[in-house]
Design an enzyme around this catalytic site. Structure first.
Site, PDB file in Angstrom:
ATOM      1  N   ARG A  77       0.857  -1.180   0.000  1.00 11.26           N
ATOM      2  CA  ARG A  77       0.000   0.000   0.000  1.00 11.26           C
ATOM      3  C   ARG A  77       0.894   1.231   0.000  1.00 11.26           C
ATOM      4  O   ARG A  77       1.675   1.427   0.931  1.00 11.26           O
ATOM      5  CB  ARG A  77      -0.909  -0.018   1.239  1.00 11.26           C
ATOM      6  CG  ARG A  77      -1.752   1.205   1.337  1.00 11.26           C
ATOM      7  CD  ARG A  77      -2.701   1.243   2.524  1.00 11.26           C
ATOM      8  NE  ARG A  77      -3.288   2.566   2.496  1.00 11.26           N
ATOM      9  CZ  ARG A  77      -3.390   3.393   3.526  1.00 11.26           C
ATOM     10  NH1 ARG A  77      -3.039   3.001   4.744  1.00 11.26           N
ATOM     11  NH2 ARG A  77      -3.895   4.596   3.376  1.00 11.26           N
ATOM     12  N   HIS A 121      -2.863  10.797   0.560  1.00 15.04           N
ATOM     13  CA  HIS A 121      -2.335  10.598   1.912  1.00 15.04           C
ATOM     14  C   HIS A 121      -1.679  11.924   2.318  1.00 15.04           C
ATOM     15  O   HIS A 121      -0.488  11.999   2.585  1.00 15.04           O
ATOM     16  CB  HIS A 121      -1.357   9.424   1.934  1.00 15.04           C
ATOM     17  CG  HIS A 121      -1.160   8.791   3.287  1.00 15.04           C
ATOM     18  ND1 HIS A 121      -1.316   7.446   3.517  1.00 15.04           N
ATOM     19  CD2 HIS A 121      -0.817   9.326   4.482  1.00 15.04           C
ATOM     20  CE1 HIS A 121      -1.063   7.171   4.791  1.00 15.04           C
ATOM     21  NE2 HIS A 121      -0.748   8.313   5.404  1.00 15.04           N
ATOM     22  N   GLU A 166      -7.531   8.557   6.052  1.00 12.16           N
ATOM     23  CA  GLU A 166      -7.838   9.264   7.288  1.00 12.16           C
ATOM     24  C   GLU A 166      -8.335  10.700   7.097  1.00 12.16           C
ATOM     25  O   GLU A 166      -7.665  11.652   7.518  1.00 12.16           O
ATOM     26  CB  GLU A 166      -6.605   9.255   8.215  1.00 12.16           C
ATOM     27  CG  GLU A 166      -6.089   7.851   8.486  1.00 12.16           C
ATOM     28  CD  GLU A 166      -5.021   7.789   9.569  1.00 12.16           C
ATOM     29  OE1 GLU A 166      -4.483   8.847   9.937  1.00 12.16           O
ATOM     30  OE2 GLU A 166      -4.735   6.685  10.045  1.00 12.16           O
ATOM     31  N   ASN A 299      -7.573   1.765   9.806  1.00  6.53           N
ATOM     32  CA  ASN A 299      -6.263   2.017  10.409  1.00  6.53           C
ATOM     33  C   ASN A 299      -6.452   1.974  11.913  1.00  6.53           C
ATOM     34  O   ASN A 299      -7.191   2.786  12.478  1.00  6.53           O
ATOM     35  CB  ASN A 299      -5.731   3.393  10.014  1.00  6.53           C
ATOM     36  CG  ASN A 299      -5.447   3.515   8.521  1.00  6.53           C
ATOM     37  OD1 ASN A 299      -5.557   2.542   7.782  1.00  6.53           O
ATOM     38  ND2 ASN A 299      -5.089   4.705   8.081  1.00  6.53           N
ATOM     39  N   TYR A 301      -4.578   1.696  15.743  1.00  6.81           N
ATOM     40  CA  TYR A 301      -3.366   1.754  16.563  1.00  6.81           C
ATOM     41  C   TYR A 301      -3.659   1.563  18.050  1.00  6.81           C
ATOM     42  O   TYR A 301      -2.912   0.933  18.764  1.00  6.81           O
ATOM     43  CB  TYR A 301      -2.646   3.100  16.363  1.00  6.81           C
ATOM     44  CG  TYR A 301      -2.043   3.192  14.985  1.00  6.81           C
ATOM     45  CD1 TYR A 301      -0.771   2.683  14.742  1.00  6.81           C
ATOM     46  CD2 TYR A 301      -2.744   3.745  13.927  1.00  6.81           C
ATOM     47  CE1 TYR A 301      -0.214   2.719  13.474  1.00  6.81           C
ATOM     48  CE2 TYR A 301      -2.201   3.785  12.646  1.00  6.81           C
ATOM     49  CZ  TYR A 301      -0.930   3.274  12.435  1.00  6.81           C
ATOM     50  OH  TYR A 301      -0.390   3.297  11.184  1.00  6.81           O
ATOM     51  N   GLU A 357      -3.758  -0.190   8.070  1.00 10.59           N
ATOM     52  CA  GLU A 357      -2.587   0.206   8.864  1.00 10.59           C
ATOM     53  C   GLU A 357      -2.709  -0.378  10.260  1.00 10.59           C
ATOM     54  O   GLU A 357      -3.785  -0.325  10.866  1.00 10.59           O
ATOM     55  CB  GLU A 357      -2.464   1.730   9.042  1.00 10.59           C
ATOM     56  CG  GLU A 357      -2.037   2.464   7.815  1.00 10.59           C
ATOM     57  CD  GLU A 357      -1.894   3.971   8.056  1.00 10.59           C
ATOM     58  OE1 GLU A 357      -1.648   4.396   9.210  1.00 10.59           O
ATOM     59  OE2 GLU A 357      -2.027   4.718   7.076  1.00 10.59           O
TER      60      GLU A 357
HETATM   61  C1  FCB Z   1      -1.524   7.229  10.602  1.00 10.57           C
HETATM   62  C2  FCB Z   1      -1.077   7.724   9.257  1.00 10.57           C
HETATM   63  C3  FCB Z   1       0.263   7.204   8.819  1.00 10.57           C
HETATM   64  C4  FCB Z   1       1.232   7.142   9.977  1.00 10.57           C
HETATM   65  C5  FCB Z   1       0.640   6.405  11.145  1.00 10.57           C
HETATM   66  C6  FCB Z   1       1.566   6.246  12.306  1.00 10.57           C
HETATM   67  O1  FCB Z   1      -2.398   8.137  11.175  1.00 10.57           O
HETATM   68  O2  FCB Z   1      -2.017   7.392   8.273  1.00 10.57           O
HETATM   69  O3  FCB Z   1       0.726   8.019   7.773  1.00 10.57           O
HETATM   70  O4  FCB Z   1       1.658   8.409  10.306  1.00 10.57           O
HETATM   71  O5  FCB Z   1      -0.519   7.073  11.560  1.00 10.57           O
END
Ligand code: FCB
Length: 472
Positions: A77, A121, A166, A299, A301, A357
């Protein structure tokens, strides 16, 4: 059972983005982007750096494809830099820019790696910013034109498209907190920006379908599952508000449910919207935004624990089962991915989901023997992949997983202070060193899943040789 085997056809990938890795910020006819302008403005980036050179991927893309191939990566990607293609945002095409991505795509296909192309992006042409940027509708129109150019040239070979990465970050970090370009702090501008981002997604989908009829198309959202800090009404309210702000404000209109009414009322009450509400919506916009897509990109985290100042603190508080945080300060919470994916499936029913992500910032670097023993990243990835596996068991149509990121890179306003890569970058020499997590990911891909007993890449359990395990 310690081995979790994923379904046949599940796609294992890695992700990057143009501004974070390419460098060559002003080469071969590329125009200036808002990130060039912002990072060249003193005081905006934590360590005073910029993406002028970054990982020099623009010149080293062949080496990077070879690296991915050596790791057995199945899908890559990446994003296209809009000002490389249209230096002033609209009109004249920079052929050299298109050629770069065309060569990249050919190289990926030759290496047997599926290209997943993200159109936006975050590196908007500065020229469009000067005409008003995302808060203006004309930027959405320009995005549809740009989409047409890119999909016309690459649509015969690229079959997986992501319109936006995002939109919440673009809208809110760019126009509410001002931590990202254009550095504006205006809640109304942020809501207008978000609307035009979503609208441009809706307009782009049929354009891509026209140029690449059998392609899969989706959008990648940063979604953060939230839990209240306590069972008090105030904390529960804060939780609902957070969810409305970051998750539902995007998911609802994309799934034909309009912007959430509770949040519209909040924004009017706060003065972020005029009394009449969403005055920037024109006839047909919501239908355009709700266009059926082929997948939703997620995405993930971390999660949020929401707390309202008015909540009494004598109530039991939600705490993290592990106190572990990555170096961005984000809580490590793999179960959140399971909860999120399950919720998306049951509440919104996207046709398919990709985790576009997931990854962790840890700065572990080469030991004296040159090896990067980034065990914490390995644990993070393994536990999140296991959560994704559980989601599939729960019926979620999850079709692939992308690690953020292939390599250490320019982490936006944090500059080079955060390392998310499974490949180490020596920014002095541009040497690439696969970390232990990359070698572990290679085995994960080869074995189509993870072994939950294996804490270290050199554990031999899955190869029937537990004696070689060095798990602590
Ligand atoms: C996301 C972004 C990516 C990177 C990660 C850690 O928000 O899409 O570009 O910065 O965080």
């Amino acid at each position: 059972m310690s081995k979790l085997t994923f379904p046949e056809g599940f796609i294992w990938g890695v992700a990057t983005s143009s501004y974070q890795i390419e460098g060559a910020w002003n080469e071969d006819g590329k125009g200036e982007s808002i990130w060039d302008r912002f990072s060249h403005t003193p005081g905006k980036i934590a360590d005073g750096t910029n993406g002028d050179v970054a990982c020099d991927h623009y010149h080293r893309w062949q080496e990077d494809i070879a690296l991915m191939r050596s790791l057995g990566i199945e899908a890559y990607r990446f994003s296209v830099s809009w000002p490389r293609i249209l230096p002033t945002g609209r009109g004249e095409i920079n052929q050299a820019g298109l050629d770069f991505y065309s060569r990249l795509v050919d190289g990926l296909l030759e290496a047997g790696i599926l290209p997943f192309l993200t159109l936006y992006h975050w590196d908007l042409p500065q020229a469009l910013q000067e005409k008003g940027g995302w808060p203006t509708r004309a930027t959405a129109e320009a995005f549809a034109e740009y989409t047409d150019v890119v999909s016309h040239h690459l649509g015969n070979r690229v079959k997986h498209w992501i319109t936006h990465n995002e939109p919440a970050v673009v809208g809110f970090e760019g126009h509410l907190t001002g931590r990202h370009p254009p550095g504006v702090k205006d809640p109304n501008a942020a809501l207008r920006a978000v609307h035009h981002l979503l609208l441009s997604h809706g307009w782009a989908v049929p354009v891509i379908r026209g140029n690449s009829p059998d392609a899969e198309i989706g959008i990648a959202l940063n979604l953060v599952p939230a839990v209240p800090a306590s069972a008090s009404a105030a904390d529960i309210h804060a939780c609902r508000h957070f969810d409305g702000y970051l998750n539902r404000w995007f998911l609802d209109p994309l799934h034909g449910r309009h912007y959430p009414a509770d949040m519209v009322a909040n924004y009017i009450a706060q003065g972020h919207l005029p009394g009449e509400g969403l005055t920037f919506i024109q006839d047909g916009d919501l239908d355009a935004i709700a266009i059926q897509t082929d997948f939703l990109g997620v995405n993930y985290y971390t999660r949020a624990i929401t707390r309202n100042e008015d909540a009494p603190d004598n109530l039991p508080q939600t705490t993290s089962p592990s106190s572990e945080r990555t170096e961005t300060g984000w809580e490590v919470y793999p179960d959140g991915l399971y909860h999120l994916l399950s919720r998306l499936h049951f509440e919104y029913q996207p046709r398919k989901i990709y985790v576009t992500e997931n990854g962790a910032s840890y700065s572990d670097g080469p030991d004296t023997d040159g090896r990067v023993r980034d065990y914490r990243r390995m644990d993070y990835l393994r536990n999140h992949i296991a959560a994704a596996y559980r989601a599939i068991q729960n019926g979620v149509p999850l079709a692939g997983y992308f690690v953020w990121s292939l390599m250490d890179n320019f982490e936006w306003a944090k500059g080079y202070t955060q390392r998310f890569g499974i490949v180490w970058i020596d920014y002095e020499t541009q040497q690439r060193i696969p970390k232990d997590s990359a070698l572990w990911y290679k085995e994960t891909i080869a074995e189509k899943g993870v072994c939950m007993n294996r804490n270290r890449s050199d554990c031999g359990e899955c190869r029937g040789d537990p004696s070689t395990s060095t798990a602590p």
